[in-house]
Write an enzyme that holds these catalytic residues in place. Structure first.
Site, PDB file in Angstrom:
ATOM      1  CG  ASP A  58     -14.503  -5.302  -6.075  1.00 26.92           C
ATOM      2  OD1 ASP A  58     -15.533  -4.418  -6.758  1.00 26.92           O
ATOM      3  OD2 ASP A  58     -13.556  -5.541  -6.611  1.00 26.92           O
ATOM      4  NE  ARG A  72     -13.909  -1.731  -4.299  1.00 32.66           N
ATOM      5  CZ  ARG A  72     -13.250  -2.798  -4.070  1.00 32.66           C
ATOM      6  NH1 ARG A  72     -13.458  -3.558  -3.266  1.00 32.66           N
ATOM      7  NH2 ARG A  72     -12.050  -2.866  -4.670  1.00 32.66           N
ATOM      8  CG  ASP A  77      -9.253  -5.071  -7.071  1.00 35.68           C
ATOM      9  OD1 ASP A  77     -10.140  -4.502  -7.405  1.00 35.68           O
ATOM     10  OD2 ASP A  77      -8.040  -5.001  -7.755  1.00 35.68           O
ATOM     11  CB  THR A  78     -13.100  -8.797  -8.384  1.00 43.03           C
ATOM     12  OG1 THR A  78     -13.948  -7.797  -8.611  1.00 43.03           O
ATOM     13  CG2 THR A  78     -13.312  -9.317  -7.022  1.00 43.03           C
ATOM     14  CD  GLU A  80     -11.912  -2.257 -12.694  1.00 41.09           C
ATOM     15  OE1 GLU A  80     -13.053  -1.865 -12.840  1.00 41.09           O
ATOM     16  OE2 GLU A  80     -11.463  -2.207 -11.508  1.00 41.09           O
ATOM     17  NE  ARG A 124     -16.849   2.946  -3.842  1.00 41.99           N
ATOM     18  CZ  ARG A 124     -15.791   2.237  -4.608  1.00 41.99           C
ATOM     19  NH1 ARG A 124     -16.181   1.540  -5.547  1.00 41.99           N
ATOM     20  NH2 ARG A 124     -14.602   2.636  -4.323  1.00 41.99           N
TER      21      ARG A 124
END
Length: 247
Positions: A58, A72, A77-78, A80, A124
């Site tokens: 992501d 970002r 959310d992906t 880790e 970001r």
């Protein structure tokens, strides 16, 4: 005769005042083109960027306005991904690989900003990302490689669309949705049992917790910090209470 002249004079004055008011109103009125620009500028316009490299599922680095910037992805959310010997969550590598395929193979890579802040606390860029016109975020959600997360109004333009994509993937048991309890409101629950991201997730609560005295010590092993689902996570290290310690 005098009454006629008097009436005529007042009529001329009245017409002059009406004309003057009309002129002022027209002068102060914003042109249609300017009003439209003010209403829509900076909301749905896309800006073309060039890819520098992939960070994970992501996050990417791009050349934006002549500067290297980290982007970002908004609203997703992906899992880790870490270096070998560190925590790799199931489907984390799959998400990174798919993200790389989407943005690397694209002839045109674009960012779209929402109406809220354009950067997060780490500096970001926060954006919707498009590869040849297709939403990268939506694709990752549809394929079960991401969850809807980090919803901070007013940056919620595509929240409904993304939630629909997530619901479809969940209903079809795609990728991260294959095992109950892996996806939570706080992230993804556990680490892969090996470097193979298709392995069954391991619930972090069942593992012996790795304790560190402080963030300095933790970063020696985990330079990027750890999420709340990681065995090394300690609440006292999460000062901003974002479920990520020592970032």
């Amino acid at each position: 005769m005098r009454k006629t002249i008097h009436s005529t004079t007042w009529l001329i004055i009245a017409l002059f005042l009406i004309s003057a008011c009309g002129t002022v109103s027209t002068t102060n009125q914003q042109p249609d083109s300017d009003r439209n620009a003010t209403t829509t500028s900076g909301t749905t316009d896309k800006v073309e960027v060039s890819l520098i490299r992939i960070v994970d599922g992501d996050t990417i680095k791009v050349n934006y306005n002549g500067q290297e910037e980290t982007v970002r992805y908004l609203l997703v959310d992906t899992p880790e991904t870490k270096a070998p010997n560190k925590c790799v969550q199931p489907y984390g590598k799959d998400a990174s690989k798919r993200n790389e395929e989407l943005v690397t193979d694209a002839e045109k890579l674009e960012l779209e900003f929402d109406v809220g802040g354009r950067t997060d606390k780490y500096g970001r860029l926060l954006a919707y990302v498009y590869a040849d016109g297709a939403s990268v975020q939506q694709t990752l959600l549809e394929e079960g490689l991401a969850r809807v997360a980090y919803v901070y109004p007013p940056n919620t333009r595509y929240l409904d669309t993304f939630e629909e994509a997530e619901a479809t993937a969940k209903n079809d048991d795609e990728a991260v949705w294959q095992q109950n309890g892996y996806v939570t409101d706080r992230g993804f629950n556990g680490c892969a049992t090996s470097q193979d991201t298709s392995d069954t997730p391991v619930d972090s609560t069942s593992n012996e917790s790795t304790q560190f005295a402080n963030c300095t010590e933790l970063r020696k092993t985990y330079p990027d910090g750890v999420p709340s689902t990681h065995t090394a996570y300690q609440r006292k290290f999460d000062r901003d209470k974002d479920d990520y310690a020592c970032e």
